[in-house]
Write an enzyme that holds these catalytic residues in place. Sequence first.
Site, PDB file in Angstrom:
ATOM      1  N   LYS A   1      38.433  31.439  55.064  1.00 56.11           N
ATOM      2  CA  LYS A   1      37.248  31.303  54.216  1.00 56.11           C
ATOM      3  C   LYS A   1      36.672  29.884  54.198  1.00 56.11           C
ATOM      4  O   LYS A   1      35.450  29.710  54.155  1.00 56.11           O
ATOM      5  CB  LYS A   1      37.544  31.783  52.795  1.00 56.11           C
ATOM      6  CG  LYS A   1      37.824  33.286  52.725  1.00 56.11           C
ATOM      7  CD  LYS A   1      38.010  33.754  51.303  1.00 56.11           C
ATOM      8  CE  LYS A   1      38.275  35.259  51.253  1.00 56.11           C
ATOM      9  NZ  LYS A   1      38.388  35.773  49.877  1.00 56.11           N
ATOM     10  N   GLY A  34      42.302  44.729  42.578  1.00 55.90           N
ATOM     11  CA  GLY A  34      41.682  44.177  43.771  1.00 55.90           C
ATOM     12  C   GLY A  34      40.821  45.192  44.499  1.00 55.90           C
ATOM     13  O   GLY A  34      39.890  44.814  45.218  1.00 55.90           O
TER      14      GLY A  34
END
Length: 275
Positions: A69, A240
Site C-alpha cells: 500500500k 473485515g
Amino acid sequence: MSSERRRAAVVGDPIAHSLSPVIHNAGYAAVGLDDWSYTRFECAQAQLPALVAGLGPEWAGLSVTMPGKETALAVAATASPVAAAVGAANTLVRRADGSWHADNTDVAGMVEVLTAAGVRPGSTLTVLGAGGTARAAVAAAAALRARTVTVVARRQTAIAELRPVAAAVGVSLTGVPWAEAVAACSAEVVISTVPAGAADPLATAVAWRPATVLFDALYDPWPTALAAAAQSAGCRVCSGLDLLLAQAVGQFEQFTGVPAPRAAMAAALTAARAG
C-alpha cells in the site's frame, strides 16, 4: 454492455485467499460489463513498481493489499487527499493519459461500515494496533469527528509513525502501551487492526458494554474471540468482510465509471464465504 476488453486485479503477498475477484467479477456480470475481468497477482512490495509499469492500456485499475500500500502511493503520478494524508493507497486507477492515480477506499469503507453500525460523530474511539490498517482507522476516526482517538500498540515507535497521519487528517492521537489495552477498550468504538490471535487475550478480559461498537478488521477466522465476546455482551460487531465489500464498491466505481451493483456484489461475497 462494454465493447472494449478491460482488466483489473488485486495484488499483494499472499493473495491466493483474496475474495476480491469474486466481488468485482460479480459486479461486472450484474451490470453487463461482459468484456471486463478481474484477477489476482501475487506481488511482493519490491515487485510492485515493475508490475505497474508493465501493464498495458487495457488495465483499468488495481486493488492493492498488504504489503504494497505504501509503494502503491509512491508509483502513482497523482493521489487523492486521503491517500496522501494516510501515506498509503489500496487503489490505483488508470487515467486517460496512461498515468496512475492513487486513492484509499479503506477509509471511506470504514466510515461507511461504522456509520451503518450506529457510530455517531463525536464518539470516543480506540484503535488496537498501529500498522497499515490502523492508518486508515485513524483517518476514519477523523472523518467521524471522534472526540478522542487512542492507539494501543506493543511498539511505541509504531505509534510515533501514526502521529503524522493523525496530524494530516486533523485528529488528536493518544498512544498507550499494550498493557493498557483492556482499559482502552472502554471507548464507545473499538477498531481492532491486529493479526489473528493477537487480541484473543482481551476477549474475556474486557468488560464489554452493550453500547460499544467493535469493528474487527479480520474475517478469517470468524468470528474472532474478540468479536464473539463482544457480540455475546450485546455489542454491535462489524467484520473485515463488511470493509472488504465497502472498499470494493468504491474501487469498482472508480475503475468502471459505473454505479456499483452492491446487492449483487454482497450476494457473491456471502455465497463465497458459505461455500
